[in-house]
Design an enzyme around this catalytic site. Structure first.
Site, PDB file in Angstrom:
ATOM      1  N   HIS A  17       0.841  -1.211   0.000  1.00 16.24           N
ATOM      2  CA  HIS A  17       0.000   0.000   0.000  1.00 16.24           C
ATOM      3  C   HIS A  17       0.870   1.253   0.000  1.00 16.24           C
ATOM      4  O   HIS A  17       0.616   2.208  -0.738  1.00 16.24           O
ATOM      5  CB  HIS A  17      -0.881   0.044   1.255  1.00 16.24           C
ATOM      6  CG  HIS A  17      -1.904  -1.041   1.344  1.00 16.24           C
ATOM      7  ND1 HIS A  17      -2.097  -1.801   2.472  1.00 16.24           N
ATOM      8  CD2 HIS A  17      -2.823  -1.497   0.439  1.00 16.24           C
ATOM      9  CE1 HIS A  17      -3.077  -2.663   2.275  1.00 16.24           C
ATOM     10  NE2 HIS A  17      -3.530  -2.516   1.054  1.00 16.24           N
ATOM     11  N   LYS A  41     -17.695  -6.366   7.033  1.00 19.36           N
ATOM     12  CA  LYS A  41     -16.471  -7.094   7.360  1.00 19.36           C
ATOM     13  C   LYS A  41     -16.136  -6.887   8.827  1.00 19.36           C
ATOM     14  O   LYS A  41     -16.414  -5.831   9.385  1.00 19.36           O
ATOM     15  CB  LYS A  41     -15.306  -6.574   6.512  1.00 19.36           C
ATOM     16  CG  LYS A  41     -15.307  -7.075   5.087  1.00 19.36           C
ATOM     17  CD  LYS A  41     -13.969  -6.764   4.456  1.00 19.36           C
ATOM     18  CE  LYS A  41     -13.949  -7.007   2.963  1.00 19.36           C
ATOM     19  NZ  LYS A  41     -12.754  -6.449   2.327  1.00 19.36           N
ATOM     20  N   ARG A  90      -2.096  -6.189  -8.330  1.00 15.40           N
ATOM     21  CA  ARG A  90      -1.005  -7.134  -8.091  1.00 15.40           C
ATOM     22  C   ARG A  90      -0.962  -8.231  -9.137  1.00 15.40           C
ATOM     23  O   ARG A  90       0.085  -8.627  -9.590  1.00 15.40           O
ATOM     24  CB  ARG A  90      -1.187  -7.784  -6.703  1.00 15.40           C
ATOM     25  CG  ARG A  90      -0.770  -6.920  -5.583  1.00 15.40           C
ATOM     26  CD  ARG A  90      -1.355  -7.409  -4.299  1.00 15.40           C
ATOM     27  NE  ARG A  90      -2.807  -7.310  -4.334  1.00 15.40           N
ATOM     28  CZ  ARG A  90      -3.602  -7.540  -3.299  1.00 15.40           C
ATOM     29  NH1 ARG A  90      -3.093  -7.926  -2.167  1.00 15.40           N
ATOM     30  NH2 ARG A  90      -4.899  -7.398  -3.391  1.00 15.40           N
ATOM     31  N   SER A 129      -2.933  -7.788   2.965  1.00 13.10           N
ATOM     32  CA  SER A 129      -3.240  -7.609   4.390  1.00 13.10           C
ATOM     33  C   SER A 129      -3.665  -8.935   5.004  1.00 13.10           C
ATOM     34  O   SER A 129      -3.333  -9.239   6.144  1.00 13.10           O
ATOM     35  CB  SER A 129      -4.357  -6.581   4.575  1.00 13.10           C
ATOM     36  OG  SER A 129      -3.960  -5.338   4.092  1.00 13.10           O
TER      37      SER A 129
HETATM   38  P1  ADP Z   1      -9.785  -3.616  -0.485  1.00 15.55           P
HETATM   39  O1  ADP Z   1     -10.557  -4.391   0.540  1.00 15.55           O
HETATM   40  O2  ADP Z   1     -10.456  -2.353  -0.928  1.00 15.55           O
HETATM   41  O3  ADP Z   1      -9.258  -4.421  -1.650  1.00 15.55           O
HETATM   42  P2  ADP Z   1      -7.081  -3.463   0.485  1.00 15.55           P
HETATM   43  O4  ADP Z   1      -6.593  -2.704   1.664  1.00 15.55           O
HETATM   44  O5  ADP Z   1      -6.884  -4.953   0.496  1.00 15.55           O
HETATM   45  O6  ADP Z   1      -8.578  -3.046   0.354  1.00 15.55           O
HETATM   46  O7  ADP Z   1      -6.412  -2.894  -0.825  1.00 15.55           O
HETATM   47  C1  ADP Z   1      -6.544  -1.555  -1.199  1.00 15.55           C
HETATM   48  C2  ADP Z   1      -5.919  -1.356  -2.570  1.00 15.55           C
HETATM   49  O8  ADP Z   1      -4.520  -1.612  -2.487  1.00 15.55           O
HETATM   50  C3  ADP Z   1      -6.437  -2.289  -3.667  1.00 15.55           C
HETATM   51  O9  ADP Z   1      -6.458  -1.562  -4.877  1.00 15.55           O
HETATM   52  C4  ADP Z   1      -5.418  -3.381  -3.713  1.00 15.55           C
HETATM   53  O10 ADP Z   1      -5.381  -3.997  -4.997  1.00 15.55           O
HETATM   54  C5  ADP Z   1      -4.157  -2.592  -3.439  1.00 15.55           C
HETATM   55  N1  ADP Z   1      -3.093  -3.409  -2.887  1.00 15.55           N
HETATM   56  C6  ADP Z   1      -3.153  -4.241  -1.832  1.00 15.55           C
HETATM   57  N2  ADP Z   1      -1.961  -4.844  -1.616  1.00 15.55           N
HETATM   58  C7  ADP Z   1      -1.117  -4.372  -2.571  1.00 15.55           C
HETATM   59  C8  ADP Z   1       0.245  -4.625  -2.925  1.00 15.55           C
HETATM   60  N3  ADP Z   1       0.979  -5.515  -2.259  1.00 15.55           N
HETATM   61  N4  ADP Z   1       0.757  -3.957  -3.978  1.00 15.55           N
HETATM   62  C9  ADP Z   1      -0.015  -3.092  -4.666  1.00 15.55           C
HETATM   63  N5  ADP Z   1      -1.289  -2.816  -4.411  1.00 15.55           N
HETATM   64  C10 ADP Z   1      -1.848  -3.450  -3.392  1.00 15.55           C
END
Ligand code: ADP
Length: 175
Positions: A17, A41, A90, A129
């Protein structure tokens, strides 16, 4: 003034992130990283905890601000004059899901809000995450996934006092 929003769960924020935040902050005049308050969630960290983590991690980025929202992203974006949604990609599995949401948001916003995708840096492509939470819950090493202060808080949530991590990484977790 080009304003963008990077929405997500950030439960917790990872280096993946943070990489997207840094790169998006270089592109836009103002980037708002906004934590989605999703009632469906059950998160590990509360919205205010997640906001605080993001604030701490981005304190050296002057054009980044942290916020939270609930409800439709497109309404939140419009109300705050944000014309671009930033999302990270990703893998191809992210793409199918994200494409559908991006197209829906474009239609809902009457084509006023667009989505921009940044592809993950390769070193973070494996990071999510949910895997951070799973590893931490078993006391595994998350030192390469999240900043030290986030690792400490995550282990704390699972009551892990002695994570199984290499000595060099453990030094930073003591404080
Ligand atoms: P959501 O539940 O909205 O997917 P996340 O916190 O899991 O929330 O992810 C938020 C954003 O960050 C999404 O666009 C996700 O694809 C991106 N993201 C999550 N992990 C990574 C990573 N390792 N590299 C790049 N982008 C990421």
């Amino acid at each position: 003034m080009k304003r963008a929003v990077y929405p997500g769960s950030f439960d917790p924020m990872t280096y993946g992130h943070l990489d997207i935040i840094r790169r998006a902050a270089d592109i836009f005049d103002e980037l708002t990283v906004s934590v989605l308050n999703n009632k469906e969630k059950t998160p590990l960290f509360s919205v205010s905890e997640r906001v605080k983590i993001l604030e701490e991690a981005t304190k050296d980025m002057p054009n980044v601000r942290i916020d939270s929202f609930s409800g439709l992203l497109i309404n939140y974006a419009r109300e705050n004059n944000m014309h671009v949604i930033v999302r990270g990609l990703r893998a191809i599995t992210d793409f199918e899901y994200e494409l559908q949401i991006a197209q829906t948001n474009r239609i809902l916003s009457c084509e006023q809000v667009d989505t921009m995708f940044l592809t993950t840096s390769l070193e973070y492509a494996y990071l999510s995450s949910s895997s951070v939470k799973e590893i931490a819950s078993f006391g595994g090493d998350i030192s390469r996934c999240v900043p030290e202060f986030v690792a400490r808080k995550t282990y704390g949530k699972y009551g892990v006092s002695k994570p199984d991590i290499p000595p060099h990484a453990a030094e930073g977790l003591k404080g």
